[in-house]
Design a protein around this motif. Sequence first.
Motif, short mmCIF file in Angstrom:
data_model
loop_
_atom_site.label_atom_id
_atom_site.label_comp_id
_atom_site.label_asym_id
_atom_site.label_seq_id
_atom_site.Cartn_x
_atom_site.Cartn_y
_atom_site.Cartn_z
N PHE A 4 0.83 -1.21 0.00
CA PHE A 4 0.00 0.00 0.00
C PHE A 4 0.86 1.25 0.00
CE2 PHE A 4 -2.24 3.18 2.76
CZ PHE A 4 -3.10 3.62 1.79
N GLU A 5 0.69 2.09 -1.02
CA GLU A 5 1.42 3.35 -1.11
C GLU A 5 0.41 4.47 -0.93
OE1 GLU A 5 4.49 4.67 -1.95
OE2 GLU A 5 5.64 2.81 -1.98
N PRO A 6 0.39 5.07 0.22
CA PRO A 6 -0.64 6.09 0.43
C PRO A 6 -0.45 7.29 -0.49
CG PRO A 6 0.96 6.13 2.21
CD PRO A 6 1.31 4.96 1.34
N GLY A 58 -10.24 10.31 -2.91
CA GLY A 58 -9.33 9.19 -2.76
C GLY A 58 -7.98 9.48 -2.15
N ALA A 59 -7.77 10.67 -1.62
CA ALA A 59 -6.49 10.92 -0.95
C ALA A 59 -6.45 10.11 0.34
CB ALA A 59 -6.35 12.41 -0.64
N ASP A 60 -5.29 9.51 0.62
CA ASP A 60 -5.16 8.76 1.86
C ASP A 60 -4.75 9.68 3.01
OD1 ASP A 60 -5.63 6.09 0.74
OD2 ASP A 60 -3.81 6.57 -0.40
N GLY A 61 -3.98 10.67 2.64
CA GLY A 61 -3.52 11.60 3.67
C GLY A 61 -3.43 12.99 3.11
N ILE A 62 -3.51 13.95 4.01
CA ILE A 62 -3.44 15.35 3.59
C ILE A 62 -2.43 16.07 4.49
CG2 ILE A 62 -4.71 17.53 3.53
CD1 ILE A 62 -7.20 15.94 2.79
N ALA C 658 -10.57 22.05 -9.43
CA ALA C 658 -10.15 21.22 -10.57
C ALA C 658 -8.80 20.58 -10.31
CB ALA C 658 -10.09 22.09 -11.83
N GLU C 659 -7.91 21.30 -9.64
CA GLU C 659 -6.59 20.75 -9.35
C GLU C 659 -6.69 19.53 -8.44
OE1 GLU C 659 -3.01 23.46 -8.78
OE2 GLU C 659 -4.66 24.80 -8.31
N VAL C 660 -7.50 19.66 -7.38
CA VAL C 660 -7.62 18.55 -6.43
C VAL C 660 -8.17 17.32 -7.15
CG1 VAL C 660 -8.82 17.73 -4.36
CG2 VAL C 660 -7.86 20.05 -4.42
N LEU C 661 -9.23 17.52 -7.92
CA LEU C 661 -9.84 16.38 -8.61
C LEU C 661 -8.86 15.77 -9.61
CD1 LEU C 661 -13.58 17.20 -9.24
CD2 LEU C 661 -12.44 16.24 -7.25
N ALA C 662 -8.16 16.62 -10.36
CA ALA C 662 -7.26 16.10 -11.39
C ALA C 662 -6.10 15.34 -10.76
CB ALA C 662 -6.73 17.25 -12.24
#
Lengths: 123, 266, 671
Positions: A4-6, A58-62, C658-662
């Motif tokens: 798994f690559e976050p 779908g981001a795993d982390g921010i 748009a940046e986040v989605l792309a």
Amino acid sequence: MPDFEPKIVAFVCNWCTYAGADLTGTSRMKYSPQVSIIRFPCTGRIDFMLLLKAFASGADGIIVSGCHPNDCHYSSGNFHARRRWIIFRGLLDFLGIDVRRVQFSWYGRWGRSRATSACAAWA
Amino acid sequence: MNALREKARELLAAKTVQVVIGYGRGSGGSARAVFMRAPAQAAELIFDATCLQNLAVYLMKPEVRKLGKAALVATPAALRTILQLAAENQVADNSLLALAPVGEDIMPLATFAAIEAHVAAADHDLSAAEGAELGKFAAMGLEERRRFWEEQFSRCLKCYACRAACPLCYCTRCTVECNQPQWIPVPAHDLGNLEWNVMRAMHLAGRCVNCGDCSRACPVGIPLYLLNQKLISDVSSVFQARSGMAARSDNAMSTFKPNDPEDFIR
Amino acid sequence: MARIGVFICHCGENISATVDVGKVAEAAARIPGVAHSVDYKYMCSDPGQQMVQNAIREKNLTGVVVAACSPRMHEPTFRRACAAAGLNPFLCEMANIREHCSWVHEKGDATTEKAIDIVRTLVAKVKKNKALQPIKVPVTKVAMVIGGGIAGIQASLDIANAGHRVILVEREPSIGGHMSQLSETFPTLDCSQCILTPRMVEVAQHANITLHTYSELESLEGFIGNFKARIRKKARSLDEKLCTGCGLCAQKCPTRRIASEFDAGLGLRPAIYVPFPQAVPNKPVIDREHCTYYLKGKCRLCEKVCPTQAIRFDQEDEIVEVDVGAVVLATGFDIKHSDFFPEYGYGKHKDVIDGLQFERLASASGPTLGEMRRPSDGKVPETVVFVACAGSRDPAKGIEYCSKICCMYTAKHAMLYKHKVHHGKPYVFYMDIRAGGKMYEEFVRRAMEEDGVQYVRGRVSRIFERNGKLVVKGADTLLGARPMEIEADMVVLATAGVAQAGAEELAQKLHVSYDAHKFYAEAHPKLRPVETNTAGIFLAGACQAPKDIPESVAQASGAAAKVAALFSQAELVREPLIAVVDRQAPPLYSSCVGCFLCQSACPYQAIEKEEIRGRDGQLLKTVAKVNPGLCQGCGTCVAFCRTKSIDIQGFSHEQVHAEVLALLNRGDRDA
């Protein structure tokens, strides 16, 4: 290393953290290519809706990062951002979302140590 | 109740106000909002334990505004709503009359100063029961909380009844209606529902007066008040701020202190 | 339909060594809306820029993404290139695949993938970019300098010498400030007046400078380049045009026993007075609080003796309105007085004086004509104790900071004393000696080694009177905290430097921020030390923090340079990366509901109220409006606005969304 690559999105201010990430490049420090950066003028501009949108997409982390208190290019954008983060983080935790998935930082020593430890925390 | 009816009749007869917004008897023993425009209608007014709705919500509805100057039967939450609306430049001083029931009596409050004094005299902390309920959530495991809210939000229909009932959701174009970009997906699904409910709560941070109408309006019974109370509790404990206490006040979320806590920032 | 051109740079091998640039170009070509995608060895070179320009013309591009180095490096370069080819420069974005990709990751697929992600993100952004026009604001080329001490004088002269008009506003009857009160200056021991007064005269005579003394700022409105100032000229009770400054009035005035502000309370002055002989302007003012005529209704002696009939008892304050383009704040500092110190007798011992009082005692123009005589009985003090850090660096007194100038002036005081009283015994109690600065450390050494000043490291706990002597109790911490007791004839407290009285009120008039000690806040502690957060308002001297003369002068010249730079253009041209409030079709007009919560979130007071009115003048709606002259483009209001009614150009909702989605929508990568 797990498979798994976050996927990590970094929301950064232009003046401290973006410039710091440039410096990281100039000094050829290494971090995971899973971390990508989106540039904002100031942490004060970073809308919590965008953080939600990143998670929903779908981001795993921010990572949210900007100038230290009193160093803000706009003097107080980061102070306003900090208030917003306090409340937002409290709400996420209340909703059962692991707040370790959103890391807030003042720009210090961006680079390998920070980015890799961030990845490790989510791996 | 008689004092209330008498006052309403007097106000309408003297044309001090053009409309009295109060409670009347609805179906099944419940209370409903009524809009009295003639002195004779005043007899329909009631005030009892069933009168929970925050009538200040109507102050922001254009069709009610059109009726002219209003007198409003105002619970403590409604009084705080008026002050919060004032702080947000939505109502002007001396433009409405709040009728605050005190025991069997009725106290007319014509100015923001009078409302402030009345509000200041009461206790607005979260009740012991409310605090205990938040405490119960804090004691749950993360996963348990997540499952709880996942189940709750899965029932959300995105009908926006919570928004319509909220006296502080008065924006003419809500971000939900924004489609360039589309911040909140139109269909009801888990992710979009989460986004909507987080946004609603965040937009009320530092503003909500805890009237509870959002939860009462929800047709599927999502305990939305919990989100609001969580933020009320945080705003109060971290920023020492409380909404709806003064007609001229800066919002907790649009101000800051240089020494706000930042132990979570690395 | 968007027609985006993507230009991928190898940067020699800086990018191509770890990123497969050919693959990036291929992937970019497949992104919907991309009409042109190429890679090249050096995109920033002339041929590289030419490639961009040719493609814009030939392929009719509607947007450009240059995937290369950081936008902080070459964004201006490529935006200029686009503009030259007829494409609005704000339709060009840079994808940072060097600093943020090729340099920080190892060679491999993941690195190339990330470069593609970055390109796709910026393509998505640029599709939402809008053509923007630079903001042009007219500039009134007149500067207002508030405060006529050395900082204000220097700033005024520098701006005036650059060819611009200056309005100098000074609260006191004369310019000169604290520097005019000083006897000699460290580290050269040259006479303060001798170097200052020529500058004061130059100010008075400069064709470009209008001087308003005995005047205060009443209000300031507007924004950078376009301020409107109202100045209150307090009534001097004098027709300045008729007055020749002969001084007869002051000689004849019967009310003569008023403590002189200029002599820090050690000398006396009459009710009609010029603060000091070299005052600029050399015109008296009647102190209405002490003048017999104003108190009792009769006297008017000055009126009788005035050879030019210049006295005007019925004169009223006058309000002068001026348009200015920039403001320099140079209001200086004050010091704590000896009554601030209970442990030193709350100012009740006449011979416990502060540093400014010592300056007057040592000054040839002072109450003792420069002879070292103590205030109580005029005797020459045989032993003098100087106490450094009186109040400064003392959290218990509410002053945590170092006042910075005291170490140096205390050494100077001790030396001056020794030079005047050769057999005298000077002691200095100090916490640390902070003598950073050119020739400063050497100066302090000279005090110790050549003039025999006794330095004692320790703090003074108490001062009390015993048998006509001032007993100074302290401890020498370098000798194991050995208690010390010195019988002194005079004690000089180097009291803390503090903000001027009224500093807070003035800051509020100007909307500039200030710190907990009421010192004015600079826009950035390191990189913007002479600007405030309010565009067009600059700082000079000790109103920002305690400073010595060279520092104040340097900052004043810095502020003047900023003003001159601002005035060097006919119009202020700014990047249009600012916030704007939306406009919608009726009946909405704007989605802004006018809650104005954004107002307190704006660091620049840039948000105003705008009334939207119908054709008949009826008020339809009050909404927020961003003043483009004041907005600096931080976007704090944008994130705060619940209805998303405020947006920021260049980082708009649509762009960042748009940046986040792309970036995250990996599904269409190979589409």
